[in-house]
Design a protein around this motif. Structure first.
Motif, PDB file in Angstrom:
ATOM      1  N   ASP A  71       0.849  -1.182   0.000  1.00  0.00           N
ATOM      2  CA  ASP A  71       0.000   0.000   0.000  1.00  0.00           C
ATOM      3  C   ASP A  71       0.890   1.240   0.000  1.00  0.00           C
ATOM      4  O   ASP A  71       1.703   1.430   0.896  1.00  0.00           O
ATOM      5  N   ARG A  72       0.731   2.042  -1.028  1.00  0.00           N
ATOM      6  CA  ARG A  72       1.513   3.280  -1.129  1.00  0.00           C
ATOM      7  C   ARG A  72       0.698   4.476  -0.679  1.00  0.00           C
ATOM      8  O   ARG A  72       1.047   5.619  -0.927  1.00  0.00           O
ATOM      9  N   GLY A  73      -0.445   4.213  -0.033  1.00  0.00           N
ATOM     10  CA  GLY A  73      -1.276   5.281   0.502  1.00  0.00           C
ATOM     11  C   GLY A  73      -2.389   5.738  -0.414  1.00  0.00           C
ATOM     12  O   GLY A  73      -3.380   6.266   0.028  1.00  0.00           O
ATOM     13  N   HIS A  74      -2.228   5.502  -1.718  1.00  0.00           N
ATOM     14  CA  HIS A  74      -3.242   5.894  -2.684  1.00  0.00           C
ATOM     15  C   HIS A  74      -2.927   5.190  -4.005  1.00  0.00           C
ATOM     16  O   HIS A  74      -1.879   4.603  -4.161  1.00  0.00           O
ATOM     17  N   ARG A  75      -3.866   5.280  -4.904  1.00  0.00           N
ATOM     18  CA  ARG A  75      -3.620   4.766  -6.245  1.00  0.00           C
ATOM     19  C   ARG A  75      -3.971   5.863  -7.229  1.00  0.00           C
ATOM     20  O   ARG A  75      -5.060   6.405  -7.204  1.00  0.00           O
ATOM     21  N   GLN A  76      -3.040   6.180  -8.048  1.00  0.00           N
ATOM     22  CA  GLN A  76      -3.250   7.179  -9.063  1.00  0.00           C
ATOM     23  C   GLN A  76      -4.023   6.548 -10.216  1.00  0.00           C
ATOM     24  O   GLN A  76      -3.583   5.554 -10.792  1.00  0.00           O
ATOM     25  N   VAL A  77      -5.184   7.084 -10.522  1.00  0.00           N
ATOM     26  CA  VAL A  77      -5.964   6.563 -11.638  1.00  0.00           C
ATOM     27  C   VAL A  77      -5.147   6.757 -12.910  1.00  0.00           C
ATOM     28  O   VAL A  77      -4.519   7.788 -13.104  1.00  0.00           O
ATOM     29  N   GLY A  78      -5.136   5.772 -13.749  1.00  0.00           N
ATOM     30  CA  GLY A  78      -4.335   5.822 -14.981  1.00  0.00           C
ATOM     31  C   GLY A  78      -2.972   5.212 -14.737  1.00  0.00           C
ATOM     32  O   GLY A  78      -2.819   3.998 -14.853  1.00  0.00           O
ATOM     33  N   PRO A  79      -1.975   6.021 -14.370  1.00  0.00           N
ATOM     34  CA  PRO A  79      -0.627   5.484 -14.179  1.00  0.00           C
ATOM     35  C   PRO A  79      -0.546   4.385 -13.119  1.00  0.00           C
ATOM     36  O   PRO A  79       0.174   3.412 -13.292  1.00  0.00           O
ATOM     37  N   GLY A  80      -1.287   4.514 -12.034  1.00  0.00           N
ATOM     38  CA  GLY A  80      -1.259   3.490 -10.987  1.00  0.00           C
ATOM     39  C   GLY A  80      -1.819   2.164 -11.459  1.00  0.00           C
ATOM     40  O   GLY A  80      -1.307   1.094 -11.124  1.00  0.00           O
ATOM     41  N   VAL A  81      -2.865   2.228 -12.254  1.00  0.00           N
ATOM     42  CA  VAL A  81      -3.462   1.010 -12.814  1.00  0.00           C
ATOM     43  C   VAL A  81      -2.477   0.345 -13.766  1.00  0.00           C
ATOM     44  O   VAL A  81      -2.294  -0.876 -13.739  1.00  0.00           O
ATOM     45  N   ILE A  82      -1.818   1.149 -14.588  1.00  0.00           N
ATOM     46  CA  ILE A  82      -0.838   0.612 -15.537  1.00  0.00           C
ATOM     47  C   ILE A  82       0.338  -0.022 -14.795  1.00  0.00           C
ATOM     48  O   ILE A  82       0.813  -1.104 -15.165  1.00  0.00           O
ATOM     49  N   GLU A  83       0.804   0.611 -13.730  1.00  0.00           N
ATOM     50  CA  GLU A  83       1.892   0.034 -12.931  1.00  0.00           C
ATOM     51  C   GLU A  83       1.485  -1.318 -12.354  1.00  0.00           C
ATOM     52  O   GLU A  83       2.273  -2.267 -12.368  1.00  0.00           O
ATOM     53  N   ALA A  84       0.267  -1.416 -11.838  1.00  0.00           N
ATOM     54  CA  ALA A  84      -0.221  -2.686 -11.283  1.00  0.00           C
ATOM     55  C   ALA A  84      -0.348  -3.741 -12.375  1.00  0.00           C
ATOM     56  O   ALA A  84      -0.050  -4.917 -12.162  1.00  0.00           O
ATOM     57  N   PHE A  85      -0.780  -3.330 -13.573  1.00  0.00           N
ATOM     58  CA  PHE A  85      -0.879  -4.248 -14.707  1.00  0.00           C
ATOM     59  C   PHE A  85       0.501  -4.806 -15.052  1.00  0.00           C
ATOM     60  O   PHE A  85       0.687  -6.014 -15.180  1.00  0.00           O
ATOM     61  N   TYR A  86       1.485  -3.930 -15.192  1.00  0.00           N
ATOM     62  CA  TYR A  86       2.832  -4.380 -15.547  1.00  0.00           C
ATOM     63  C   TYR A  86       3.475  -5.210 -14.437  1.00  0.00           C
ATOM     64  O   TYR A  86       4.261  -6.114 -14.727  1.00  0.00           O
ATOM     65  N   HIS A  87       3.124  -4.936 -13.198  1.00  0.00           N
ATOM     66  CA  HIS A  87       3.629  -5.742 -12.078  1.00  0.00           C
ATOM     67  C   HIS A  87       3.191  -7.202 -12.267  1.00  0.00           C
ATOM     68  O   HIS A  87       3.996  -8.122 -12.095  1.00  0.00           O
ATOM     69  N   ALA A  88       1.948  -7.406 -12.645  1.00  0.00           N
ATOM     70  CA  ALA A  88       1.450  -8.766 -12.912  1.00  0.00           C
ATOM     71  C   ALA A  88       2.083  -9.343 -14.162  1.00  0.00           C
ATOM     72  O   ALA A  88       2.477 -10.514 -14.197  1.00  0.00           O
ATOM     73  N   LEU A  89       2.183  -8.541 -15.197  1.00  0.00           N
ATOM     74  CA  LEU A  89       2.720  -9.008 -16.478  1.00  0.00           C
ATOM     75  C   LEU A  89       4.158  -9.515 -16.340  1.00  0.00           C
ATOM     76  O   LEU A  89       4.549 -10.463 -17.014  1.00  0.00           O
ATOM     77  N   GLU A  90       4.920  -8.907 -15.447  1.00  0.00           N
ATOM     78  CA  GLU A  90       6.311  -9.322 -15.229  1.00  0.00           C
ATOM     79  C   GLU A  90       6.424 -10.729 -14.644  1.00  0.00           C
ATOM     80  O   GLU A  90       7.493 -11.329 -14.679  1.00  0.00           O
TER      81      GLU A  90
END
Length: 115
Positions: A71-90
């Motif tokens: 938990d980084r305290g919040h999730r930025q809509v857009g970039p945060g979703v993309i970061e989470a997507f790439y985290h899984a993709l890796e």
């Protein structure tokens, strides 16, 4: 329910605090007539019941894998979703799949959606 070896598909789902809707999405994928070869859900630092629900379903669905981000305290809509997507993709080898789908965790799909 069947897994079609000729059309192996991978689902990637970023999620954060989706406990209100996540069961509906998990159940609708579990009822697909053609199941995913793998479904990777990133729990992006949820503070609600999302982690518990994902753990429950990962015990029931052999194709479901959960990866976690702190938990980084919040999730930025857009970039945060993309970061989470790439985290899984890796965590996967894309060469093992014919199709890749980003699936939000607040959807309900018809049973034959992936046919």
């Amino acid at each position: 329910m069947t897994l079609n070896a000729k059309r192996r598909y991978l689902l990637i789902s970023p999620s954060r605090d989706e406990s209100q809707y996540i069961r509906r999405t998990l159940d609708s994928v579990a009822k697909q007539t053609v199941l995913p070869a793998l479904w990777v859900v990133t729990d992006d630092g949820s503070t609600d019941d999302t982690p518990r629900i994902l753990e429950e379903y990962s015990q029931k669905l052999p194709f479901l894998r959960v990866v976690r981000r702190a938990d980084r305290g919040h999730r930025q809509v857009g970039p945060g979703v993309i970061e989470a997507f790439y985290h899984a993709l890796e965590t996967v080898d894309l060469g093992e799949y014919d199709y890749l789908c980003k699936l939000d965790m607040d959807l309900e799909l018809p049973d034959r959606y992936f046919e």
